[in-house]
Design an enzyme around this catalytic site. Structure first.
Site, mmCIF file in Angstrom:
data_model
loop_
_atom_site.group_PDB
_atom_site.id
_atom_site.type_symbol
_atom_site.label_atom_id
_atom_site.label_comp_id
_atom_site.label_asym_id
_atom_site.label_seq_id
_atom_site.Cartn_x
_atom_site.Cartn_y
_atom_site.Cartn_z
ATOM 1 N N ASP A 1 0.870 -1.172 0.000
ATOM 2 C CA ASP A 1 0.000 0.000 0.000
ATOM 3 C C ASP A 1 0.902 1.215 0.000
ATOM 4 O O ASP A 1 1.474 1.577 1.036
ATOM 5 C CB ASP A 1 -0.911 -0.007 1.227
ATOM 6 C CG ASP A 1 -1.766 1.251 1.340
ATOM 7 O OD1 ASP A 1 -1.682 2.121 0.446
ATOM 8 O OD2 ASP A 1 -2.504 1.376 2.335
ATOM 9 N N ASN B 1 4.799 3.875 -10.965
ATOM 10 C CA ASN B 1 3.736 3.777 -11.964
ATOM 11 C C ASN B 1 2.336 3.778 -11.357
ATOM 12 O O ASN B 1 1.382 4.216 -11.992
ATOM 13 C CB ASN B 1 3.935 2.505 -12.789
ATOM 14 C CG ASN B 1 2.753 2.192 -13.663
ATOM 15 O OD1 ASN B 1 2.495 2.876 -14.659
ATOM 16 N ND2 ASN B 1 1.982 1.173 -13.292
ATOM 17 N N TYR C 1 -6.933 14.981 -9.205
ATOM 18 C CA TYR C 1 -5.956 14.193 -9.963
ATOM 19 C C TYR C 1 -4.934 15.098 -10.651
ATOM 20 O O TYR C 1 -3.723 14.866 -10.587
ATOM 21 C CB TYR C 1 -6.699 13.344 -10.987
ATOM 22 C CG TYR C 1 -5.821 12.535 -11.912
ATOM 23 C CD1 TYR C 1 -5.226 11.351 -11.488
ATOM 24 C CD2 TYR C 1 -5.611 12.939 -13.235
ATOM 25 C CE1 TYR C 1 -4.437 10.596 -12.341
ATOM 26 C CE2 TYR C 1 -4.829 12.189 -14.096
ATOM 27 C CZ TYR C 1 -4.242 11.020 -13.640
ATOM 28 O OH TYR C 1 -3.461 10.280 -14.494
ATOM 29 N N LYS D 1 -0.891 15.253 -10.008
ATOM 30 C CA LYS D 1 0.086 14.991 -11.056
ATOM 31 C C LYS D 1 0.989 16.206 -11.297
ATOM 32 O O LYS D 1 2.183 16.051 -11.607
ATOM 33 C CB LYS D 1 -0.620 14.588 -12.353
ATOM 34 C CG LYS D 1 -1.271 13.211 -12.287
ATOM 35 C CD LYS D 1 -0.266 12.095 -12.032
ATOM 36 C CE LYS D 1 -0.886 10.721 -12.167
ATOM 37 N NZ LYS D 1 0.089 9.624 -11.954
ATOM 38 N N THR E 1 -5.612 1.161 -21.709
ATOM 39 C CA THR E 1 -5.502 0.396 -20.467
ATOM 40 C C THR E 1 -6.895 0.065 -19.963
ATOM 41 O O THR E 1 -7.902 0.574 -20.466
ATOM 42 C CB THR E 1 -4.770 1.200 -19.388
ATOM 43 O OG1 THR E 1 -5.521 2.387 -19.095
ATOM 44 C CG2 THR E 1 -3.357 1.586 -19.831
#
Length: 247
Positions: A51, A78, A144, A148, A179
């Site tokens: 985690d 990643n 998000y 980033k 993906t």
């Protein structure tokens, strides 16, 4: 032998990166919320559950990786996640989840890896898988995007701090990539709007001047190069793999 630890390695971009580095002779540790044992068996790698938002879990996983495969030469951050919501409806809990997994997780992993990378004789590598969301804004994913952007800032700062130790730190910024996450997004659009799959997919490809989704192997090829000796002078960069979207 060179040893790379790849987070979020069970599928998609992470799995493609693992296969690319394995083909270059790297020894691998693969992590995920659940240990990616199937891919590890294929690549003769060590798999461990981690985690990355929990400092104790990160410390234990890195210790197990060293015991199994030796000191680290490269870290590929990643693992990540995305949740959507209009800014006004983004809850504090959602905000913190996005920062924890996309920014705090890489921070913890970088700290855990640094002693080994500094001792790697100028071959130490950190590659952070960011996103085009580290380079521009997108509506409805404010948490998000903020995370980033933060990851890119961390990349640039570490690149400066670690240069004297022979460690390079770079970010790879993919656009929409073929993906499971994107496929799930397409399915949600179809379910909510009644559009065809082709129409929903077009919504994801329209910002790419090439009119297509990026392939995981294309992202992996960039990581493979950054981890190689040939990229020893490439440091602090944000390399967009997006068909020109950010232009």
């Amino acid at each position: 032998m060179k040893h790379a630890l790849i987070t979020g390695a069970s599928r998609g971009i992470g799995a493609a990166i693992a296969r690319a580095l394995y083909s270059d002779g790297w020894v691998l540790t693969l992590t995920g919320r659940e240990a990616p044992t199937l891919l590890a068996a294929e690549l003769h790698a060590f798999a461990v559950a981690m985690d990355q938002t929990n400092a104790d879990s990160v410390a234990a996983a890195f210790e197990a990786a060293r015991a199994a495969q030796g000191p680290l030469t490269a870290l590929v951050n990643n693992a990540g996640a995305v949740e959507t919501a209009p800014f006004g409806k983004t809850s504090p809990a959602q905000w913190h989840r996005m920062l924890d997994v996309n920014l705090t997780g890489p921070f913890l992993c970088c700290q855990a890896a640094l002693p080994d990378l500094k001792a790697a004789g100028g071959e130490g590598r950190i590659v952070n898988i960011a996103s085009t969301a580290a380079l521009k804004g997108y509506a409805y994913v404010s948490a998000y995007v903020a995370a980033k952007h933060g990851l890119l800032g961390l990349t640039r700062t570490l690149a400066l701090e670690m240069a004297k130790d022979g460690v390079t730190v770079n970010a790879v910024c993919p656009g929409y990539t073929e993906t499971d996450i994107v496929r799930e997004g397409i399915a949600k659009v179809v379910a909510k709007t009644g559009r065809s799959e082709a129409e929903a997919r077009a919504g994801f490809t329209q910002t790419n001047p090439q009119g297509r989704l990026v392939q995981p192997d294309e992202v992996a090829a960039t990581v493979r190069w950054l981890c190689s000796s040939a990229a020893g002078s490439v440091n602090g960069q944000a390399i967009a793999v997006c068909g020109g979207e950010t232009m």
